[in-house]
Design a protein around this motif. Structure first.
Motif, PDB file in Angstrom:
ATOM      1  N   HIS A  46       1.591  53.394  15.368  1.00 28.02           N
ATOM      2  CA  HIS A  46       0.491  52.428  15.455  1.00 28.02           C
ATOM      3  C   HIS A  46      -0.195  52.584  16.797  1.00 28.02           C
ATOM      4  O   HIS A  46       0.381  52.351  17.848  1.00 28.02           O
ATOM      5  CB  HIS A  46       1.007  51.003  15.303  1.00 28.02           C
ATOM      6  N   VAL A  47      -1.411  53.025  16.736  1.00 28.58           N
ATOM      7  CA  VAL A  47      -2.188  53.166  17.954  1.00 28.58           C
ATOM      8  C   VAL A  47      -2.908  51.856  18.188  1.00 28.58           C
ATOM      9  O   VAL A  47      -3.698  51.420  17.362  1.00 28.58           O
ATOM     10  CB  VAL A  47      -3.222  54.314  17.826  1.00 28.58           C
ATOM     11  N   ALA A  48      -2.594  51.240  19.294  1.00 27.07           N
ATOM     12  CA  ALA A  48      -3.243  49.962  19.601  1.00 27.07           C
ATOM     13  C   ALA A  48      -4.721  50.208  19.805  1.00 27.07           C
ATOM     14  O   ALA A  48      -5.121  50.964  20.671  1.00 27.07           O
ATOM     15  CB  ALA A  48      -2.629  49.354  20.845  1.00 27.07           C
ATOM     16  N   SER A  49      -5.495  49.636  18.955  1.00 27.72           N
ATOM     17  CA  SER A  49      -6.933  49.823  19.040  1.00 27.72           C
ATOM     18  C   SER A  49      -7.474  49.112  20.266  1.00 27.72           C
ATOM     19  O   SER A  49      -7.204  47.942  20.470  1.00 27.72           O
ATOM     20  CB  SER A  49      -7.601  49.256  17.789  1.00 27.72           C
ATOM     21  N   GLY A  53      -9.222  44.513  17.551  1.00 26.80           N
ATOM     22  CA  GLY A  53      -9.541  43.836  16.304  1.00 26.80           C
ATOM     23  C   GLY A  53     -10.981  43.468  16.099  1.00 26.80           C
ATOM     24  O   GLY A  53     -11.300  42.785  15.149  1.00 26.80           O
ATOM     25  N   TYR A  54     -11.882  43.875  16.952  1.00 21.35           N
ATOM     26  CA  TYR A  54     -13.287  43.585  16.679  1.00 21.35           C
ATOM     27  C   TYR A  54     -14.116  44.855  16.685  1.00 21.35           C
ATOM     28  O   TYR A  54     -13.781  45.826  17.343  1.00 21.35           O
ATOM     29  CB  TYR A  54     -13.848  42.539  17.659  1.00 21.35           C
ATOM     30  N   GLY A 109      -2.385  48.814  29.468  1.00 23.56           N
ATOM     31  CA  GLY A 109      -0.970  48.503  29.364  1.00 23.56           C
ATOM     32  C   GLY A 109      -0.722  47.005  29.273  1.00 23.56           C
ATOM     33  O   GLY A 109       0.365  46.575  28.929  1.00 23.56           O
ATOM     34  N   LEU A 110      -1.733  46.222  29.597  1.00 24.78           N
ATOM     35  CA  LEU A 110      -1.642  44.765  29.463  1.00 24.78           C
ATOM     36  C   LEU A 110      -2.349  44.356  28.182  1.00 24.78           C
ATOM     37  O   LEU A 110      -3.459  44.820  27.904  1.00 24.78           O
ATOM     38  CB  LEU A 110      -2.297  44.074  30.661  1.00 24.78           C
ATOM     39  N   SER A 111      -1.708  43.499  27.411  1.00 24.84           N
ATOM     40  CA  SER A 111      -2.255  43.100  26.120  1.00 24.84           C
ATOM     41  C   SER A 111      -3.626  42.446  26.273  1.00 24.84           C
ATOM     42  O   SER A 111      -3.806  41.503  27.032  1.00 24.84           O
ATOM     43  CB  SER A 111      -1.298  42.113  25.451  1.00 24.84           C
ATOM     44  N   GLY A 112      -4.604  42.992  25.550  1.00 21.55           N
ATOM     45  CA  GLY A 112      -5.952  42.434  25.543  1.00 21.55           C
ATOM     46  C   GLY A 112      -6.869  42.949  26.626  1.00 21.55           C
ATOM     47  O   GLY A 112      -8.080  42.739  26.568  1.00 21.55           O
ATOM     48  N   GLU A 158     -12.572  44.745  30.487  1.00 20.83           N
ATOM     49  CA  GLU A 158     -12.846  43.736  29.473  1.00 20.83           C
ATOM     50  C   GLU A 158     -11.526  43.132  28.997  1.00 20.83           C
ATOM     51  O   GLU A 158     -10.547  43.841  28.798  1.00 20.83           O
ATOM     52  CB  GLU A 158     -13.592  44.339  28.286  1.00 20.83           C
ATOM     53  N   TYR A 159     -11.535  41.813  28.814  1.00 13.47           N
ATOM     54  CA  TYR A 159     -10.359  41.124  28.280  1.00 13.47           C
ATOM     55  C   TYR A 159     -10.758  40.400  27.000  1.00 13.47           C
ATOM     56  O   TYR A 159     -11.702  39.615  26.979  1.00 13.47           O
ATOM     57  CB  TYR A 159      -9.816  40.103  29.287  1.00 13.47           C
ATOM     58  N   LYS A 160     -10.017  40.673  25.901  1.00 10.54           N
ATOM     59  CA  LYS A 160     -10.250  40.021  24.617  1.00 10.54           C
ATOM     60  C   LYS A 160      -9.132  39.013  24.377  1.00 10.54           C
ATOM     61  O   LYS A 160      -7.955  39.359  24.375  1.00 10.54           O
ATOM     62  CB  LYS A 160     -10.273  41.071  23.493  1.00 10.54           C
TER      63      LYS A 160
END
Length: 197
Positions: A46-49, A53-54, A109-112, A158-160
Protein backbone atom coordinates in the motif's frame (compact mmCIF):
# COMPACT_ATOMS: atom_id res chain seq x y z
CA UNK A 1 -16.57 -93.64 -26.36
CA UNK A 2 -16.98 -90.36 -27.94
CA UNK A 3 -20.27 -89.80 -26.14
CA UNK A 4 -18.58 -90.61 -22.81
CA UNK A 5 -15.83 -88.06 -23.48
CA UNK A 6 -18.30 -85.36 -24.49
CA UNK A 7 -20.36 -86.05 -21.37
CA UNK A 8 -17.26 -85.79 -19.15
CA UNK A 9 -16.13 -82.55 -20.67
CA UNK A 10 -19.63 -81.12 -20.31
CA UNK A 11 -19.73 -82.22 -16.66
CA UNK A 12 -16.36 -80.62 -15.93
CA UNK A 13 -17.46 -77.39 -17.52
CA UNK A 14 -20.57 -77.36 -15.38
CA UNK A 15 -18.52 -77.92 -12.23
CA UNK A 16 -15.96 -75.20 -13.03
CA UNK A 17 -18.44 -72.59 -14.28
CA UNK A 18 -19.31 -71.35 -10.76
CA UNK A 19 -15.56 -70.92 -10.01
CA UNK A 20 -15.04 -68.77 -13.13
CA UNK A 21 -18.16 -66.83 -12.28
CA UNK A 22 -16.71 -65.89 -8.86
CA UNK A 23 -13.43 -64.63 -10.33
CA UNK A 24 -14.79 -61.46 -11.77
CA UNK A 25 -12.37 -59.08 -13.16
CA UNK A 26 -12.06 -56.15 -10.79
CA UNK A 27 -11.48 -53.07 -12.80
CA UNK A 28 -9.81 -50.27 -10.92
CA UNK A 29 -11.43 -46.94 -11.56
CA UNK A 30 -9.36 -44.77 -13.78
CA UNK A 31 -7.33 -42.32 -11.78
CA UNK A 32 -8.30 -38.79 -12.44
CA UNK A 33 -5.42 -36.51 -13.12
CA UNK A 34 -6.01 -33.36 -11.20
CA UNK A 35 -3.84 -30.44 -12.14
CA UNK A 36 -3.14 -28.22 -9.24
CA UNK A 37 -2.23 -24.66 -9.92
CA UNK A 38 -0.23 -22.84 -7.33
CA UNK A 39 -1.61 -19.35 -7.20
CA UNK A 40 0.94 -16.91 -5.95
CA UNK A 41 -0.55 -14.25 -3.79
CA UNK A 42 0.44 -10.89 -5.03
CA UNK A 43 1.41 -8.74 -2.14
CA UNK A 44 0.43 -5.25 -3.10
CA UNK A 45 2.31 -2.78 -0.99
CA UNK A 46 0.00 0.00 0.00
CA UNK A 47 1.58 3.18 -1.17
CA UNK A 48 0.38 6.01 0.98
CA UNK A 49 -1.06 8.46 -1.45
CA UNK A 50 0.42 11.88 -0.82
CA UNK A 51 -2.89 13.46 -1.62
CA UNK A 52 -4.32 11.75 1.49
CA UNK A 53 -7.59 10.84 -0.12
CA UNK A 54 -8.45 13.92 -2.14
CA UNK A 55 -8.20 14.67 -5.82
CA UNK A 56 -9.23 18.32 -5.96
CA UNK A 57 -9.00 21.27 -3.58
CA UNK A 58 -10.19 24.87 -3.81
CA UNK A 59 -9.39 27.67 -1.39
CA UNK A 60 -7.57 30.89 -0.58
CA UNK A 61 -3.92 31.83 -0.31
CA UNK A 62 -2.73 35.04 1.33
CA UNK A 63 0.41 36.86 2.45
CA UNK A 64 1.39 39.41 -0.19
CA UNK A 65 -2.11 40.11 -1.41
CA UNK A 66 -4.81 37.46 -1.66
CA UNK A 67 -5.45 34.71 -4.15
CA UNK A 68 -7.93 32.02 -5.11
CA UNK A 69 -6.21 28.69 -5.58
CA UNK A 70 -7.21 25.32 -7.00
CA UNK A 71 -5.25 22.08 -7.01
CA UNK A 72 -5.96 18.96 -9.06
CA UNK A 73 -4.02 15.69 -8.70
CA UNK A 74 -3.30 13.90 -11.97
CA UNK A 75 -1.44 11.03 -10.28
CA UNK A 76 -0.61 10.11 -6.70
CA UNK A 77 2.38 12.42 -6.56
CA UNK A 78 1.76 15.07 -9.19
CA UNK A 79 -0.69 17.94 -9.29
CA UNK A 80 -1.51 21.10 -11.19
CA UNK A 81 -2.16 24.21 -9.11
CA UNK A 82 -3.62 27.41 -10.49
CA UNK A 83 -3.69 30.71 -8.62
CA UNK A 84 -5.49 33.97 -9.41
CA UNK A 85 -3.75 36.55 -7.24
CA UNK A 86 -4.56 40.17 -6.44
CA UNK A 87 -2.13 42.59 -4.78
CA UNK A 88 -2.88 46.23 -3.92
CA UNK A 89 0.87 46.94 -3.87
CA UNK A 90 0.63 48.76 -0.57
CA UNK A 91 -1.68 51.41 -1.99
CA UNK A 92 0.57 52.26 -4.94
CA UNK A 93 -1.41 50.41 -7.58
CA UNK A 94 -2.88 47.06 -8.45
CA UNK A 95 -1.48 43.80 -9.69
CA UNK A 96 -3.53 40.89 -10.98
CA UNK A 97 -1.71 37.66 -11.74
CA UNK A 98 -2.58 34.19 -13.08
CA UNK A 99 -0.13 31.38 -12.29
CA UNK A 100 -0.14 27.70 -13.30
CA UNK A 101 2.24 25.34 -11.47
CA UNK A 102 3.18 21.69 -11.93
CA UNK A 103 3.97 20.23 -8.49
CA UNK A 104 5.56 17.04 -7.24
CA UNK A 105 4.40 15.92 -3.76
CA UNK A 106 6.30 13.68 -1.37
CA UNK A 107 5.65 12.21 2.07
CA UNK A 108 7.50 13.56 5.09
CA UNK A 109 6.94 10.49 7.26
CA UNK A 110 4.39 12.32 9.40
CA UNK A 111 0.77 11.41 8.81
CA UNK A 112 -1.03 14.03 6.73
CA UNK A 113 2.05 16.20 6.13
CA UNK A 114 3.81 16.31 2.77
CA UNK A 115 6.24 18.57 0.95
CA UNK A 116 5.96 19.80 -2.62
CA UNK A 117 8.23 21.35 -5.24
CA UNK A 118 7.40 22.57 -8.69
CA UNK A 119 7.50 25.18 -11.37
CA UNK A 120 5.38 26.85 -13.99
CA UNK A 121 4.52 30.12 -15.65
CA UNK A 122 2.55 33.26 -14.89
CA UNK A 123 0.99 36.18 -16.68
CA UNK A 124 -0.09 39.38 -14.97
CA UNK A 125 -1.31 42.93 -15.30
CA UNK A 126 0.18 45.73 -13.20
CA UNK A 127 -1.08 49.29 -12.99
CA UNK A 128 0.57 51.89 -10.76
CA UNK A 129 -1.10 55.02 -9.46
CA UNK A 130 0.12 58.46 -10.49
CA UNK A 131 1.90 59.38 -7.29
CA UNK A 132 4.67 62.01 -7.22
CA UNK A 133 6.30 60.38 -4.19
CA UNK A 134 7.17 57.27 -6.22
CA UNK A 135 10.82 57.60 -7.11
CA UNK A 136 11.99 56.46 -10.50
CA UNK A 137 8.55 56.20 -12.08
CA UNK A 138 7.74 58.40 -15.02
CA UNK A 139 4.29 60.00 -14.65
CA UNK A 140 3.40 59.13 -18.24
CA UNK A 141 4.09 55.47 -17.50
CA UNK A 142 2.37 55.40 -14.12
CA UNK A 143 -1.18 55.40 -15.44
CA UNK A 144 -0.48 52.82 -18.09
CA UNK A 145 -1.09 49.18 -17.36
CA UNK A 146 1.78 46.80 -18.01
CA UNK A 147 1.42 43.20 -19.06
CA UNK A 148 3.99 40.92 -17.48
CA UNK A 149 4.85 37.27 -18.00
CA UNK A 150 7.46 34.99 -16.55
CA UNK A 151 8.46 31.71 -14.99
CA UNK A 152 7.78 30.66 -11.40
CA UNK A 153 8.96 28.10 -8.88
CA UNK A 154 7.29 26.84 -5.71
CA UNK A 155 8.42 25.05 -2.55
CA UNK A 156 6.11 24.31 0.35
CA UNK A 157 4.47 22.09 2.94
CA UNK A 158 0.86 20.96 3.11
CA UNK A 159 -1.06 19.32 5.95
CA UNK A 160 -4.36 17.49 5.31
CA UNK A 161 -6.58 16.96 8.36
CA UNK A 162 -7.58 13.30 8.62
CA UNK A 163 -11.18 13.88 9.78
CA UNK A 164 -11.89 17.15 8.01
CA UNK A 165 -11.99 17.99 4.29
CA UNK A 166 -9.46 20.78 4.91
CA UNK A 167 -5.83 21.17 3.86
CA UNK A 168 -3.55 24.00 5.00
CA UNK A 169 -0.30 24.98 3.33
CA UNK A 170 2.64 27.36 3.51
CA UNK A 171 4.85 27.95 0.50
CA UNK A 172 7.28 30.30 -1.21
CA UNK A 173 6.78 31.12 -4.87
CA UNK A 174 9.63 33.13 -6.38
CA UNK A 175 9.37 34.24 -10.00
CA UNK A 176 11.28 35.85 -12.80
CA UNK A 177 9.54 38.25 -15.19
CA UNK A 178 10.76 37.81 -18.75
CA UNK A 179 9.40 40.95 -20.38
CA UNK A 180 11.28 44.27 -20.50
CA UNK A 181 11.64 45.90 -17.13
CA UNK A 182 11.14 42.55 -15.43
CA UNK A 183 13.42 40.61 -13.16
CA UNK A 184 13.46 38.41 -10.07
CA UNK A 185 10.60 38.68 -7.59
CA UNK A 186 10.45 36.90 -4.25
CA UNK A 187 7.07 38.12 -3.00
CA UNK A 188 5.06 35.11 -4.07
CA UNK A 189 3.34 32.31 -2.20
CA UNK A 190 1.81 32.49 1.24
CA UNK A 191 -0.47 30.61 3.61
CA UNK A 192 -3.28 28.59 2.06
CA UNK A 193 -6.51 27.03 3.27
CA UNK A 194 -8.33 24.68 0.86
CA UNK A 195 -11.52 22.65 0.91
CA UNK A 196 -10.78 19.15 -0.41
CA UNK A 197 -13.01 16.69 -2.25
Amino acid sequence: MKIKQITMVAGMLMLTAPVFAQKKKTVKPAQKTVKTHTVKKKTVAHVASPDNGYKTAIGLKALWGIGVTGKFFMKENTAIETIVHYDGLGGTGTALNLTALYEYHGNTGLSGLRWYLGGGASVGYIKLKDMPELDGINESEADKGTLSYGIDAVAGLEYKFSKLPIAVSADWQPGYALNSGGGFGSKGGGFGVRYTF
